[in-house]
Design a protein around this motif. Structure first.
Motif, PDB file in Angstrom:
ATOM      1  N   ARG A  25       0.836  -1.210   0.000  1.00 56.44           N
ATOM      2  CA  ARG A  25       0.000   0.000   0.000  1.00 56.44           C
ATOM      3  C   ARG A  25       0.864   1.251   0.000  1.00 56.44           C
ATOM      4  O   ARG A  25       0.542   2.251  -0.661  1.00 56.44           O
ATOM      5  CB  ARG A  25      -0.919   0.005   1.218  1.00 56.44           C
ATOM      6  N   MET A  26       1.962   1.210   0.723  1.00 53.09           N
ATOM      7  CA  MET A  26       2.862   2.366   0.742  1.00 53.09           C
ATOM      8  C   MET A  26       3.528   2.564  -0.616  1.00 53.09           C
ATOM      9  O   MET A  26       3.711   3.705  -1.064  1.00 53.09           O
ATOM     10  CB  MET A  26       3.912   2.177   1.843  1.00 53.09           C
ATOM     11  N   ILE A  27       3.875   1.464  -1.274  1.00 50.42           N
ATOM     12  CA  ILE A  27       4.442   1.572  -2.626  1.00 50.42           C
ATOM     13  C   ILE A  27       3.420   2.204  -3.565  1.00 50.42           C
ATOM     14  O   ILE A  27       3.756   3.063  -4.393  1.00 50.42           O
ATOM     15  CB  ILE A  27       4.860   0.179  -3.136  1.00 50.42           C
ATOM     16  N   ARG A  28       2.175   1.810  -3.430  1.00 44.06           N
ATOM     17  CA  ARG A  28       1.110   2.378  -4.266  1.00 44.06           C
ATOM     18  C   ARG A  28       0.991   3.885  -4.099  1.00 44.06           C
ATOM     19  O   ARG A  28       0.595   4.600  -5.026  1.00 44.06           O
ATOM     20  CB  ARG A  28      -0.234   1.735  -3.903  1.00 44.06           C
ATOM     21  N   THR A  29       1.302   4.369  -2.916  1.00 42.31           N
ATOM     22  CA  THR A  29       1.174   5.805  -2.656  1.00 42.31           C
ATOM     23  C   THR A  29       2.525   6.522  -2.759  1.00 42.31           C
ATOM     24  O   THR A  29       2.706   7.591  -2.169  1.00 42.31           O
ATOM     25  CB  THR A  29       0.549   6.039  -1.265  1.00 42.31           C
ATOM     26  N   LEU A  67      -7.172  12.242   5.462  1.00 41.34           N
ATOM     27  CA  LEU A  67      -6.700  10.861   5.627  1.00 41.34           C
ATOM     28  C   LEU A  67      -6.181  10.311   4.306  1.00 41.34           C
ATOM     29  O   LEU A  67      -5.171   9.604   4.265  1.00 41.34           O
ATOM     30  CB  LEU A  67      -7.829   9.971   6.147  1.00 41.34           C
ATOM     31  N   VAL A  68      -6.887  10.644   3.222  1.00 34.77           N
ATOM     32  CA  VAL A  68      -6.444  10.208   1.895  1.00 34.77           C
ATOM     33  C   VAL A  68      -5.104  10.856   1.552  1.00 34.77           C
ATOM     34  O   VAL A  68      -4.153  10.183   1.161  1.00 34.77           O
ATOM     35  CB  VAL A  68      -7.494  10.572   0.821  1.00 34.77           C
ATOM     36  N   LEU A  69      -5.026  12.170   1.719  1.00 38.28           N
ATOM     37  CA  LEU A  69      -3.818  12.898   1.332  1.00 38.28           C
ATOM     38  C   LEU A  69      -2.611  12.511   2.177  1.00 38.28           C
ATOM     39  O   LEU A  69      -1.489  12.432   1.672  1.00 38.28           O
ATOM     40  CB  LEU A  69      -4.075  14.400   1.418  1.00 38.28           C
ATOM     41  N   LYS A  70      -2.818  12.250   3.465  1.00 37.45           N
ATOM     42  CA  LYS A  70      -1.699  11.915   4.347  1.00 37.45           C
ATOM     43  C   LYS A  70      -1.061  10.572   4.006  1.00 37.45           C
ATOM     44  O   LYS A  70       0.064  10.297   4.425  1.00 37.45           O
ATOM     45  CB  LYS A  70      -2.153  11.905   5.805  1.00 37.45           C
ATOM     46  N   SER A  71      -1.772   9.746   3.279  1.00 36.57           N
ATOM     47  CA  SER A  71      -1.203   8.444   2.908  1.00 36.57           C
ATOM     48  C   SER A  71      -0.251   8.546   1.720  1.00 36.57           C
ATOM     49  O   SER A  71       0.469   7.593   1.411  1.00 36.57           O
ATOM     50  CB  SER A  71      -2.328   7.463   2.577  1.00 36.57           C
TER      51      SER A  71
END
Length: 454
Positions: free
Chosen positions: A127-131, A262-266
């Protein structure tokens, strides 16, 4: 609702998290999620309770707050004896991506014996790679290339290939890895790699899906909007502008704006670069406050420059709604990033008697103030009271220790006599290496915290 009543109500909702009644449980989750930062201390205390179900539900709600001050406590749960708690902690950490979180999950993968916990850690890293957090790639590739790893974990790691666009000497790195994995001894891994080559999955969200998810983000039920947060995060940098526009369209809906943050902080700092122009032009207080909060989390140099420009704009537009409070928020963001880009305005703010200072500002600037700021700090200290005065006192003490300010006439010459006496009150009893220094000016007056609160 006043603060004592709110705290009592939140404490009751926390207890309801252990309730077996699904209706009451859902109501408790909705209330605590809507409370935002006010619920944070209550949920953190839940992590120390014995009831596993209560701790698991508290962890879930902490993921919906995405408050980085809770990250250290959640990381500690990666060592908990309960596999379910370790698994949930690994899932929750995906909402607060960063170097520390990635390192903690990487260490977990090296020592963890439970497959489901390793699976949760890999999924969070993917998930972190995706973001856009490319540093999460290494531990994922380590799991993918380990033939002894469980197939479920390797298949989860394989999904990261969808989000990579890396080339070396003209050759796509993901394609090269997938081609190699087609010959993997594990049949499931080999078959999945071949399917990904034959039918490359779509990595980004379609515009219609984004619109639907932005609508779901305003839903009343927690499972609906929290799922929308997760899916929107997968849009990466392309999602920044639609999310900000949605915030502006519902500028008075604080809960909706909070969910957008929450979306942007990811997202990674690279993906959040698109946020910069909005910091230059947004006027609405609630969305602008949210953008400052996100910029604080991002910590990129380009956004620091934008924040400094925002400070200048807000100082020139005092009539703007909440301009003084937003100006201080921007200063706090810069200070937490270690930046002195707006140092001149910070000194003006400290000396402006018309603007009440926030304790968070006084505490945040301790790491960035220098000797030149001492007169402004002392003047702010003299006009402050209560918790704010205590915070400024600690900031001045930190500056004195760091800059080794003692009996220097040069430092005191810039102060008026009454300000000099105030400085003596703060640092008269300061010690170094166990020895008490002679007080500046010859008289030591070190007031207690009780007197500072008056």
């Amino acid at each position: 609702m006043n603060e004592p009543s709110q705290q009592k109500s939140l404490a009751l909702w926390v207890e309801a998290l252990g309730d077996a009644d699904p209706t009451r449980l859902e109501a408790a989750e909705e209330a605590l999620a809507a409370a935002g930062a006010a619920a944070l201390p209550h949920l953190l205390r839940c992590l120390d309770r014995e009831e596993e179900r209560l701790r698991l539900r508290a962890l879930l709600l902490l993921s919906l707050l995405a408050d980085r001050s809770a990250t250290r406590r959640i990381v500690a749960l990666l060592h908990d004896p309960s596999p379910r708690l370790r698994q949930q902690a690994a899932v929750v950490l995906a909402r607060t991506p960063g170097a520390a979180t990635i390192a903690a999950l990487s260490r977990l993968l090296e020592r963890e014996s439970e497959v489901l916990v390793r699976l949760a850690a890999v999924r969070s890293l993917v998930r972190m790679i995706r973001t856009g957090h490319d540093e999460a790639l290494r531990p994922v590739l380590d799991r993918l290339s380990d033939p002894q790893e469980d197939a479920k974990v390797r298949l989860a790691a394989l999904t990261a290939m969808t989000w990579l666009s890396v080339s070396v000497e003209g050759q796509s790195v993901p394609d090269a890895l997938l081609t190699r994995l087609c010959s993997d001894p594990n049949r499931e891994v080999a078959a999945r790699a071949q399917r990904m080559i034959d039918s490359p999955p779509k990595a980004r969200l379609k515009s219609w899906a984004v619109e639907r998810l932005l609508t779901d983000l305003g839903a009343g039920r927690l499972p609906v909007w929290s799922h929308a947060v997760t899916l929107l995060s997968r849009g990466g940098g392309t999602i920044v502008e639609p999310v900000v526009q949605a915030m502006l369209a519902r500028e008075h809906d604080r809960e909706y704006v909070r969910r957008c943050t929450l979306v942007l902080k990811s997202l990674s700092s690279r993906q959040l670069a698109k946020l910069g122009p909005y910091l230059d032009v947004v006027q609405q207080a609630v969305p602008l406050s949210a953008l400052i909060d996100v910029a604080t989390t991002a910590g990129s140099r380009s956004l620091q420059s934008r924040l400094a420009a925002l400070v200048s704009r807000l100082s020139q537009e005092p009539a703007l709604d909440s301009a003084h409070d937003l100006r201080q928020s921007a200063h706090i963001a810069l200070a937490r990033s270690g930046s002195r880009l707006a140092a001149d305005d910070l000194r003006r703010l400290l000396e402006d008697r018309a603007i009440p200072l926030r304790p968070e500002l006084a505490a945040s600037i301790a790491a960035i103030v220098i000797r030149r700021d001492l007169p402004s700090l002392v003047r702010a200290y003299r006009r402050s009271r209560g918790v704010n005065r205590l915070a400024l006192r600690e900031t001045i003490l930190e500056l004195v220790r760091r800059e080794k300010i003692r009996r220097s006439v040069r430092d005191l010459a810039l102060l008026e006599p009454v300000e000099r006496r105030a400085l003596l009150e703060i640092i008269g009893g300061l010690t170094n290496g166990g020895r008490r220094h002679k007080p500046l000016g010859g008289t030591r007056i070190d007031k207690t915290a009780e007197s500072l609160l008056t």
